[in-house]
Design an enzyme around this catalytic site. Sequence first.
Site: not given
Ligand code: NAP
Length: 257
Positions: A13, A19-20, A95, A157, A164, A193, A195, A197
């Site tokens: 991820g 990215s987290i 999504a 969302y 989730k 946060i 990012t 996503a």
């Molecule tokens: P991020 O940097 O965009 O990371 C999301 C990752 O998921 C990206 O590397 C993305 O790759 C990957 N991904 C999506 N579809 C995929 C697939 N088919 N195969 C492999 N990888 C795939 O965003 P993030 O916010 O750090 O998200 C990390 C996690 O934290 C997610 O589960 C998110 O729901 C969760 N989260 C985020 C927040 C927030 O506010 N940011 C809060 C709570 C939880 P691509 O870019 O290539 O699609």
Amino acid sequence: MTDLAGKKGVVVGVANRRSIAWAIAQAAAAGGARLALTYQDDRLKENVRELSTCLDRPLLLPCDVSSDDQVQRLFDVVGDEFGGLDFLVHAAAFAPRAELAGRFVATSREGFRIALDVSAYSLISLARGAHPLMLGNGGGSILTLTYLGSQRVFPNYNVMGVAKAALEAAVRYLASDLGAENIRVNAISAGPIKTLAASGISGFSDILQVYRERAPLRRNVEAAEVADAAMFLLGPAGRAVTGEILLVDAGFHSVGL
Ligand code: NAP
């Protein structure tokens, strides 16, 4: 910090430096772990390669989590290179953009399928791939990332909240299934946060603002703070914790109004 000294981990991820997953990878590396980082496709490979130059002998491997073949190949290579596995970080979610705006009742069958497959089922398939490698190491720790939108309704969302909720249920079922083999499974429910996503969710800045105003700590959280909590769950300090959803959200979940 040497909590993960000599440990081997897979982090799924990392898209960019916001990215987290990248914050967790940096903390794990600082704690002494050796890491395999995955990228979904060639679009992100260069990003991940550049980031990884500061790590100790990182493995960089492709893995689209919606492909069983790619998940299997990932763990085949990790097994060959690392000889076992101590932890897995699952931080992938997706999504289709159209599903993250507008009315929930309009959620399409295909949008629902994709969101649940990439964001929830993938934890099960990655855990299945990691399982034999962790068994060989006497156990392991699996961590995923979730959001409070699983329990409460947040504007736009939408289907990701349903994904989730499924992910959090999968955490509990996996924890129960794998616990006797000393494999722990937990989630961190992070506050919002900014990012890549998150930028796909309409009105995300408004959510950040509401957290700043209403969370007990009166601020948002940073990816590095989520990573610190991740070190607890991945490392020996969390050895008796499994099936847990740990809220790292400046306390927002605890307030009514
Ligand atoms: P991020 O940097 O965009 O990371 C999301 C990752 O998921 C990206 O590397 C993305 O790759 C990957 N991904 C999506 N579809 C995929 C697939 N088919 N195969 C492999 N990888 C795939 O965003 P993030 O916010 O750090 O998200 C990390 C996690 O934290 C997610 O589960 C998110 O729901 C969760 N989260 C985020 C927040 C927030 O506010 N940011 C809060 C709570 C939880 P691509 O870019 O290539 O699609």
